[in-house]
Design a protein around this motif. Sequence first.
Motif, PDB file in Angstrom:
ATOM      1  N   ARG A  71       0.843  -1.205   0.000  1.00  0.00           N
ATOM      2  CA  ARG A  71       0.000   0.000   0.000  1.00  0.00           C
ATOM      3  C   ARG A  71       0.879   1.257   0.000  1.00  0.00           C
ATOM      4  N   ASN A  75       0.953   4.020  -3.080  1.00  0.00           N
ATOM      5  CA  ASN A  75       0.797   5.461  -2.827  1.00  0.00           C
ATOM      6  C   ASN A  75       1.997   6.245  -3.355  1.00  0.00           C
ATOM      7  N   SER A 136      -7.724  -6.367  -3.223  1.00  0.00           N
ATOM      8  CA  SER A 136      -8.722  -5.514  -2.600  1.00  0.00           C
ATOM      9  C   SER A 136      -8.070  -4.542  -1.615  1.00  0.00           C
ATOM     10  N   ALA A 137      -7.173  -5.049  -0.795  1.00  0.00           N
ATOM     11  CA  ALA A 137      -6.478  -4.197   0.173  1.00  0.00           C
ATOM     12  C   ALA A 137      -5.528  -3.224  -0.524  1.00  0.00           C
ATOM     13  N   GLU A 140      -7.588  -0.625  -2.381  1.00  0.00           N
ATOM     14  CA  GLU A 140      -8.627  -0.043  -1.530  1.00  0.00           C
ATOM     15  C   GLU A 140     -10.010  -0.169  -2.164  1.00  0.00           C
TER      16      GLU A 140
END
Length: 163
Positions: A71, A75, A136-137, A140
């Motif tokens: 993640r 980002n 999915s994680a 998001e």
Amino acid sequence: MDALVTAARNGDKEAFVQLIRMNKQSLYKAAWVYLRNEQDIADALQNTILSCYENIQGLREVKYFKTWLMRILINECKDILRQKNHDTELDNFAEGVHCEELDLCEWKQLLLCLDEESRKIVELYYFDEFSVKEISALLEMNSNTVSTKLSRARAKLKEVIRR
């Protein structure tokens, strides 16, 4: 891996280095999906590792280390894309794309029929071997949304191949 994460959270630098080494290929592949430029990938990886090192104490669940790390990377990639205003069209694929009937160039053209979000999901699922839950994680999104988009992408790809 949980023991390494715990040790890294407690300040063990060698454990942190081992964690990064264990995840370097996945990090690179995910960065390649977004950036398609070696310099940008290197920047994203460097920023991700630094951010992870500085913030690992904030990781709530040890078992989600890889998802948390990915993640951060995603980002970072999005930040680089915003800064450079890159077009994220697929130019190449990550290593490991194999199909008996289609060569790499044909795969590249085939995936271009999908929207950007669906391409990312297909690449993460088939080429980087992430589960629907992990995707999915990372993106998001609701798991059901990822499953639906993956299913629709498969159907569209089958339709295009049959033509």
